[in-house]
Design a protein around this motif. Structure first.
Motif, mmCIF file in Angstrom:
data_model
loop_
_atom_site.group_PDB
_atom_site.id
_atom_site.type_symbol
_atom_site.label_atom_id
_atom_site.label_comp_id
_atom_site.label_asym_id
_atom_site.label_seq_id
_atom_site.Cartn_x
_atom_site.Cartn_y
_atom_site.Cartn_z
ATOM 1 N N PRO A 119 0.801 -1.233 0.000
ATOM 2 C CA PRO A 119 0.000 0.000 0.000
ATOM 3 C C PRO A 119 0.826 1.273 0.000
ATOM 4 O O PRO A 119 0.399 2.290 -0.559
ATOM 5 N N TRP A 120 1.990 1.237 0.646
ATOM 6 C CA TRP A 120 2.794 2.456 0.800
ATOM 7 C C TRP A 120 3.829 2.639 -0.313
ATOM 8 O O TRP A 120 4.621 3.569 -0.266
ATOM 9 N N GLU A 121 3.817 1.771 -1.307
ATOM 10 C CA GLU A 121 4.752 1.968 -2.426
ATOM 11 C C GLU A 121 4.409 3.256 -3.167
ATOM 12 O O GLU A 121 3.240 3.510 -3.484
ATOM 13 N N ILE A 122 5.406 4.059 -3.457
ATOM 14 C CA ILE A 122 5.180 5.270 -4.248
ATOM 15 C C ILE A 122 5.117 4.869 -5.718
ATOM 16 O O ILE A 122 6.107 4.418 -6.294
ATOM 17 N N VAL A 123 3.927 4.996 -6.304
ATOM 18 C CA VAL A 123 3.712 4.522 -7.674
ATOM 19 C C VAL A 123 3.973 5.608 -8.712
ATOM 20 O O VAL A 123 4.026 5.330 -9.914
ATOM 21 N N GLY A 124 4.123 6.853 -8.283
ATOM 22 C CA GLY A 124 4.380 7.934 -9.219
ATOM 23 C C GLY A 124 4.349 9.267 -8.509
ATOM 24 O O GLY A 124 4.233 9.340 -7.271
ATOM 25 N N HIS A 125 4.437 10.322 -9.300
ATOM 26 C CA HIS A 125 4.448 11.686 -8.762
ATOM 27 C C HIS A 125 3.495 12.561 -9.566
ATOM 28 O O HIS A 125 3.299 12.342 -10.774
ATOM 29 N N LEU A 126 2.921 13.542 -8.914
ATOM 30 C CA LEU A 126 1.860 14.349 -9.502
ATOM 31 C C LEU A 126 2.349 15.173 -10.691
ATOM 32 O O LEU A 126 3.327 15.918 -10.584
ATOM 33 N N ARG A 127 1.630 15.035 -11.803
ATOM 34 C CA ARG A 127 1.971 15.783 -13.009
ATOM 35 C C ARG A 127 1.653 17.264 -12.830
ATOM 36 O O ARG A 127 0.748 17.635 -12.073
ATOM 37 N N PRO A 128 2.350 18.134 -13.540
ATOM 38 C CA PRO A 128 2.121 19.574 -13.394
ATOM 39 C C PRO A 128 0.691 20.002 -13.698
ATOM 40 O O PRO A 128 0.151 20.880 -13.010
ATOM 41 N N ASP A 129 0.067 19.410 -14.734
ATOM 42 C CA ASP A 129 -1.285 19.854 -15.081
ATOM 43 C C ASP A 129 -2.284 19.532 -13.973
ATOM 44 O O ASP A 129 -3.159 20.350 -13.654
ATOM 45 N N TRP A 130 -2.143 18.365 -13.343
ATOM 46 C CA TRP A 130 -3.062 18.032 -12.266
ATOM 47 C C TRP A 130 -2.700 18.764 -10.979
ATOM 48 O O TRP A 130 -3.577 19.016 -10.138
ATOM 49 N N ALA A 131 -1.445 19.126 -10.810
ATOM 50 C CA ALA A 131 -1.067 19.954 -9.661
ATOM 51 C C ALA A 131 -1.788 21.293 -9.728
ATOM 52 O O ALA A 131 -2.322 21.789 -8.724
ATOM 53 N N ALA A 132 -1.838 21.860 -10.912
ATOM 54 C CA ALA A 132 -2.508 23.150 -11.074
ATOM 55 C C ALA A 132 -4.006 23.038 -10.823
ATOM 56 O O ALA A 132 -4.622 23.941 -10.247
#
Length: 516
Positions: A212-225
């Motif tokens: 469950p705690w595995e980091i599967v990715g990082h937030l893309r800039p468009d969705w951050a905005a």
């Protein structure tokens, strides 16, 4: 300073986002109701795009409510519905709708699985139901759609993957979902490839199983905005919604019973070894977020709904009178039931008005058994309440079979039904378990947030964090041994009634179907 985490709960009725600080205090939350689609009888689905939009909307609203700057957020994790299924193509675009756990279109494929049910229970952890296995076979037999599918997954993974810009080859499913798969091991968290092969399947279109705690990715800039979160925010794999509830409720020690008294009545407990219910076939042995723990779970689909049915259908005049007097109809019904002796003067109720779910018995129906002219509405209400206690007693028997030496400590009660002292006392007496309540009401988003914090090192010890955040419980009902003994023959009679009437209801269903 990144010292806050976000948990998102993608439920059947809606999506909720919660933002928590490093002490487990809620700093901002938001909710958006789900849009369920009913294309035909027995068909229940959701649009994956709606699900994704609901997460973006609730996270943005929660951020606004919190007043926090984006750089205060350390990580995000999502939990979600566990028994349904959807699929994406190689570019992570939805190929199918979300095939809800409420959807029964896969029912004919249960017959194909039935000869293998014993193995599925023994290895995966639960009996056949409208979950991943029959849904996979349904899509297997839709060749045009099947050819476009790169991977099957659940809504929480779909949203996490889109936020991170994943591809179909990156599909994942954290291990808390495997009990619903039918095709994986609930003990080793690996795919059962020999069983898959019997149905012409391989792991090609199945997600990899992760923690469950595995980091599967990082937030893309468009969705951050769009969300108000920082670009590159770590996204953890998350977990199933029930797993998040158990973790968020601080249920991280063997023997604690978790009773969710809502529209459905859900019973769960925590054990420290993997065992499967081959006798009663009612338990789902779900993997806990905490390694080395599992939580057997079962539920009555119409627990609280049965009381609402009685209120609206059999007591509409009383309901109107109570409401006119400013009185809660449920409180009035419970008060009347409290004046009836335990056992409701030998009246039993079967609570499965829409079929039995654990185990899967769609033809089972509700019934009052033993009605006499002495019985009045309060007797019927008490019998409805006691039926939940009897069902729970059956679940407890099953747990004791799969976990030798199991010693239940007490029951923690949450949900709307937890406010009823009469219902709590009935369950405490019938089960022989003291009941306790909690001041906290939100558990799903908190459980997901704890997973997110663990993923980035904010919370080093999952179990200790969950205990601390959940807080203390308070006494709600004390079991009375003399009444526990008095209820024992009623529990036996209830179990006998289920076993005796199931074939009758099946025959009635077949007869009516052939007549139609």
């Amino acid at each position: 300073m990144r010292d806050h985490v976000i948990g998102v709960d993608i439920g059947t009725t809606g999506t909720k986002a919660g933002i928590y600080d490093s002490e487990g205090r809620l700093k901002g939350e938001a909710f958006e109701e789900s849009r369920l689609i009913y294309p035909g009888p027995g068909l229940v689905e959701q649009d994956p795009e709606d699900i994704f939009s609901s997460v973006v909307n609730t996270v943005r609203s929660a951020m606004q409510a919190s007043g926090l700057a984006p750089d205060r957020i350390a990580a995000i994790a999502l939990d979600g519905q566990m028994a349904g299924l959807m699929a994406v193509d190689a570019d992570w675009n939805p190929v199918t709708h979300y095939d809800s756990w409420l959807d029964t279109r896969c029912a004919p494929w249960l017959d194909e699985l039935r000869p293998h049910e014993d193995e599925i229970i023994r290895t995966c952890g639960m009996a056949l139901a409208f979950n991943h296995a029959p849904k996979l076979l349904y899509w297997r037999d839709q060749p045009e759609t099947w050819a476009r599918i790169a991977a099957f997954l659940q809504p929480a993974a779909f949203v996490a993957g889109r936020l991170a810009g994943l591809a179909g080859a990156d599909a994942f499913m954290d291990r808390t979902y495997v009990v619903f798969s039918g095709f994986a091991s609930g003990e080793t968290f690996t795919w059962n490839e020999p069983l898959l092969a019997r149905f012409g399947l391989t792991t090609e279109k199945l997600p990899r199983i992760c923690e469950p705690w595995e980091i599967v990715g990082h937030l893309r800039p468009d969705w951050a905005a769009r969300t108000g979160l920082p670009e590159g925010l770590p996204i953890a794999a998350g977990c199933g919604d029930q797993s998040a509830n158990v973790l968020g409720g601080g249920l991280v020690d063997p023997g604690v019973v978790f009773d969710t008294s809502g529209t459905a009545s859900v019973f769960a407990t925590v054990i420290d070894s993997f065992g499967t219910d081959t006798t009663y076939r009612c338990l789902m042995t779900c993997p806990h977020v905490i390694p080395g723990l599992w939580f057997p779970m079962a539920y009555v689909a119409g627990g609280g709904l049965n009381l609402r049915w009685f209120r609206d259908t059999l007591s509409p005049m009383e309901k109107a009178q109570w409401e006119q007097a400013g009185r809660n109809p449920y409180d009035a019904l419970a008060e009347a039931a409290g004046g009836v002796p335990p056992g409701a003067e030998r009246l039993l109720f079967l609570p499965h008005l829409s079929g039995r779910n654990t185990p899967n018995d769609p033809d089972m129906r509700g019934a009052f058994l033993g009605l006499t002219w002495r019985h009045e509405k309060p007797h019927m209400v008490r019998a409805i309440m006691e039926s939940i206690a009897y069902e729970y007693a059956l679940y407890l028997r099953a747990v004791r079979e799969i976990a030798p030496g199991y010693d239940p400590r007490f029951a923690v009660n949450i949900g709307g039904g937890a406010k009823s002292q009469v219902l709590r006392q009935i369950k405490a007496d019938a089960l022989g378990l003291d009941y306790r309540c909690m001041d906290r009401e939100e558990f799903g988003t908190l459980g997901a947030a704890i997973v997110a914090g663990h993923a980035v090192g904010l919370f080093l010890d999952l179990a200790a964090t969950a205990r601390r955040f959940a807080g203390d419980t308070r006494p709600a009902a004390e079991a009375r041994p003399d009444l526990t003994r008095a209820y024992a023959p009623y529990v036996d009679a209830y179990i006998d009634a289920l076993q005796s009437l199931s074939p009758l209801f099946n025959r009635i269903s077949r007869s009516l179907s052939s007549a139609a």
